[in-house]
Design an enzyme around this catalytic site. Structure first.
Site, PDB file in Angstrom:
ATOM      1  N   LEU A   1     188.139 -26.179  37.277  1.00 43.91           N
ATOM      2  CA  LEU A   1     189.095 -26.780  36.352  1.00 43.91           C
ATOM      3  C   LEU A   1     189.700 -25.689  35.496  1.00 43.91           C
ATOM      4  CD1 LEU A   1     190.355 -29.286  35.035  1.00 43.91           C
ATOM      5  CD2 LEU A   1     188.393 -29.378  33.513  1.00 43.91           C
ATOM      6  N   GLY A   2     191.050 -25.597  35.535  1.00 44.41           N
ATOM      7  CA  GLY A   2     191.722 -24.566  34.756  1.00 44.41           C
ATOM      8  C   GLY A   2     192.041 -25.042  33.367  1.00 44.41           C
TER       9      GLY A   2
ATOM     10  N   ARG B   1     192.494 -23.987  48.573  1.00 44.28           N
ATOM     11  CA  ARG B   1     193.679 -23.428  47.929  1.00 44.28           C
ATOM     12  C   ARG B   1     194.121 -24.296  46.760  1.00 44.28           C
ATOM     13  NH1 ARG B   1     196.166 -18.686  46.946  1.00 44.28           N
ATOM     14  NH2 ARG B   1     198.430 -18.909  46.814  1.00 44.28           N
TER      15      ARG B   1
ATOM     16  N   GLU C   1     191.364  -8.230  48.213  1.00 42.52           N
ATOM     17  CA  GLU C   1     190.446  -8.606  47.143  1.00 42.52           C
ATOM     18  C   GLU C   1     189.009  -8.704  47.650  1.00 42.52           C
ATOM     19  OE1 GLU C   1     193.662 -11.260  44.580  1.00 42.52           O
ATOM     20  OE2 GLU C   1     192.180 -12.252  45.858  1.00 42.52           O
TER      21      GLU C   1
ATOM     22  N   ASN D   1     195.861 -12.601  50.702  1.00 45.63           N
ATOM     23  CA  ASN D   1     195.454 -11.237  50.389  1.00 45.63           C
ATOM     24  C   ASN D   1     194.014 -10.974  50.842  1.00 45.63           C
ATOM     25  OD1 ASN D   1     195.009  -8.740  49.261  1.00 45.63           O
ATOM     26  ND2 ASN D   1     195.806  -9.262  47.248  1.00 45.63           N
TER      27      ASN D   1
ATOM     28  N   GLU E   1     202.670 -13.092  42.459  1.00 40.38           N
ATOM     29  CA  GLU E   1     203.593 -12.013  42.125  1.00 40.38           C
ATOM     30  C   GLU E   1     203.322 -11.478  40.721  1.00 40.38           C
ATOM     31  OE1 GLU E   1     204.353 -14.971  43.172  1.00 40.38           O
ATOM     32  OE2 GLU E   1     205.679 -14.885  44.923  1.00 40.38           O
TER      33      GLU E   1
ATOM     34  N   GLU F   1     187.891 -15.092  38.663  1.00 39.44           N
ATOM     35  CA  GLU F   1     186.725 -15.827  39.120  1.00 39.44           C
ATOM     36  C   GLU F   1     186.579 -15.739  40.632  1.00 39.44           C
ATOM     37  OE1 GLU F   1     184.666 -20.226  38.638  1.00 39.44           O
ATOM     38  OE2 GLU F   1     186.725 -19.893  37.985  1.00 39.44           O
TER      39      GLU F   1
END
Length: 593
Positions: free
Chosen positions: A327-328, A287, A375, A372, A74, A347
């Site tokens: 890895l975030g 995911r 994209e 979605n 969102e 990314e």
């Protein structure tokens, strides 16, 4: 009818007061819960006080617009609107909030300079009162389904207009809000909202059946089509180029946003495809990154050639599956050390440029609701999805209407296998699907942000600065006529629901605009007898209240019998003729039938 509405409003106020008291009394428990989440790393280690309405930034002078989103998806949809607002109205101060820490870490780097970003306050009277008192917004924009009672009621009490953008309500949420105790509350909440911009007609139906006025519902498109130019680090660009070199001259396909259970479908399909294309590579984007790590470990135990992105493992000539588990960021706080794995949206969109084929997950199990597809289409991939697309069905319908081959929707793993076989072996077919996807995206995404902004200016900002709070009834009817023509499948699939919507419209807004909206429904659904029955019910309800104001009673029937392409024009002309006739539409239809 008026007595029923008054009783509903009274019940709504009573339920809200109960909610307000409960959230106030539960304050200490909520505080303890947030501290527990902070110790587990689920809340921001230093900015958690913002959740209680305590600001960490200075409030600049000037009118302030507040955009709020619960989580990452969102929040990303709100960014194009924020960028447009900053560009066309630089005099506004913009505040963005989100609820989840994962969204916070991604979105803070994507916002334009000057935009203030805070964690969203809890929906308690104390936190919300502090937040609104300090920031003092002139308008509030909530994304998708953020219907918090204290937030909306407090804003209404302060005279702050509230808009719900990209509005959606799942069938599960709709059923919950339709319960005896919840319905008066949601009715009260929706009565305080100035604008609802739903994703589809089905969503508009849900809001109307929960007593939202048709005059606040306006269609403009899905902001998720507005795929923005996200800030991509040079290091990430270099990694993608390296990946392209590693995949050079090898056939490749991507399975994106794969949930637990769906990997079985993808792996079975990939094993079958390898029999025909021995050098085929599958890019598997799970995911949840931890799922990707577990999957890679299990596949290696089966002696399959797997490379894991988070370990910087390269794609060798023997690699068959490339698992993306980026890895975030890592956070250590209190007694716990927690790793947060986030696949950056920029990314993922860049990864789509590496592959000509993208299978969108979240759609191959009945418990899921799609993701979605725009994209991948924007990147020029041939797009495939499973049968379970949930509230993304409107996006799928829009793209298929623009280009019938833009998205391939398969029923099961066998159909997915056959579709991929054709795309991998038929170069012309693959190129055609890629072109169709890109064309469909460009068609459906054109002007979405501008359309939503126009609605915001017309129905929210004008009200907030005191110029006008009147609704253009003609605009409402026109938008309904247009959008219903694009979304007939919802009404054709459920005529009972359509008839209920007609009756609900008449009960709430028994005026000429409602009748015209309903006439438009019937014009576009000429073969749907139940809709005619619903129209008759509506006209009986409105008979004696909404008169035709001298319009020719037989002219609407001529419009219904007119050719489909000319029916709108015929209806407009017919409804404007014979100003001296005084018969109500209800009387006319009783005579006609």
């Amino acid at each position: 009818m008026a007595a029923a509405h008054t009783a509903m409003a009274a019940r709504g106020k009573m339920v809200y007061e109960l909610y307000r008291l409960t959230t106030h009394v539960a304050g200490p428990i909520i505080f303890a819960h947030i501290q527990w989440r902070r110790l587990r790393g689920l809340e921001h280690p230093t900015r958690w006080p913002e959740r209680f309405g305590r600001p960490s930034s200075h409030r600049p002078p000037g009118p302030l617009l507040w955009f709020h989103a619960v989580s990452l998806g969102e929040g990303l949809a709100a960014i194009p609107m924020i960028k447009h607002c900053v560009r066309v109205q630089p005099n506004f101060v913009v505040l963005m909030t989100s609820t989840t820490t994962s969204a916070f870490e991604v979105i803070k780097d994507q916002l334009p300079d000057g935009v203030i970003y805070q964690l969203a306050p809890l929906d308690s009277p104390t936190a919300m009162g502090k937040f609104l008192g300090y920031w003092d917004p002139v308008a509030v924009f909530l994304m998708e389904s953020e219907l918090w009672p204290n937030l909306i009621i407090f804003a209404a009490e302060k005279g702050i207009p509230v808009a719900l953008l990209n509005a959606r309500m799942s069938c599960k949420s709709f059923k919950r809000w339709s319960r005896t105790l919840a319905l008066p509350l949601i009715s009260l909440i929706l009565s305080k909202i100035s604008l609802i911009a739903p994703l589809s007609t089905l969503q508009a139906v849900h809001f109307q059946l929960l007593h939202a006025s048709p005059h606040i519902i306006h269609f403009a498109g899905d902001l998720k089509y507005a795929v923005g130019d996200f800030n991509v680090l040079e290091e990430d660009i270099r990694k993608i180029k390296d990946l392209q070199l590693q995949l050079a001259n090898r056939p490749v396909w991507m399975a994106a946003s794969i949930h637990k259970g769906e990997e079985e479908v993808m792996l079975w399909v990939h094993k079958e495809l390898i029999k025909m294309h021995t050098d085929l590579v599958m890019i598997l984007v799970t995911r949840h990154p931890r799922h990707g790590q577990q999957l890679a470990l299990a596949l290696k135990k089966q002696r399959m050639n797997v490379s894991l992105r988070s370990r910087s493992e390269t794609i060798s000539c023997n690699t068959s599956i490339y698992v993306v588990d980026t890895l975030g960021w890592t956070s250590s706080c209190g007694l716990y050390s927690i790793n947060y794995f986030i696949l950056q949206p920029c990314e993922l969109r860049t990864l789509y440029r590496v592959t000509p084929i993208a299978v969108i997950g979240g759609s191959f199990l009945p418990c899921l609701a799609g993701h979605n597809v725009a994209e991948a289409a924007a990147a020029g991939c041939a797009v495939l999805t499973g049968p379970y697309v949930g509230h993304f069905s409107h996006m799928l319908a829009g793209m298929l209407q623009a280009a019938s081959s833009s998205v391939l929707q398969v029923a099961d793993k066998a159909e997915l296998l056959e579709a991929l076989k054709k795309l991998l072996t038929d170069k012309k077919s693959l190129e055609a699907h890629c072109r169709a996807a890109k064309y469909a995206f460009s068609t459906v995404s054109k002007g979405v942000v501008e359309s939503v902004w126009k609605l915001v200016c017309t129905f929210v900002l004008k009200q907030s600065i005191g110029k006008s709070d009147e609704v253009d009834v003609g605009l409402v009817a026109g938008q309904w006529r247009f959008y219903l023509s694009q979304n007939l499948n919802y009404y054709k699939n459920d005529n009972v629901l359509a008839s209920r919507t007609i009756c609900r419209t008449a009960e709430m807004e028994p005026n000429t605009a409602s009748i015209e909206n309903t006439m438009a429904m019937v014009v576009f659904n000429q073969k749907s007898r139940p809709l005619f029955e619903g129209l008759k019910v509506m006209l009986y309800i409105t008979d004696g209240t909404a008169k035709s104001r001298g319009r020719n009673p037989k002219a609407p029937m001529a419009a219904l019998k007119a050719p489909k392409k000319g029916s709108i024009a015929a209806m407009r002309v017919a409804m404007a003729m014979d100003s001296d006739r005084k018969m109500s539409l209800g009387t006319m239809f009783r005579a006609e039938y």
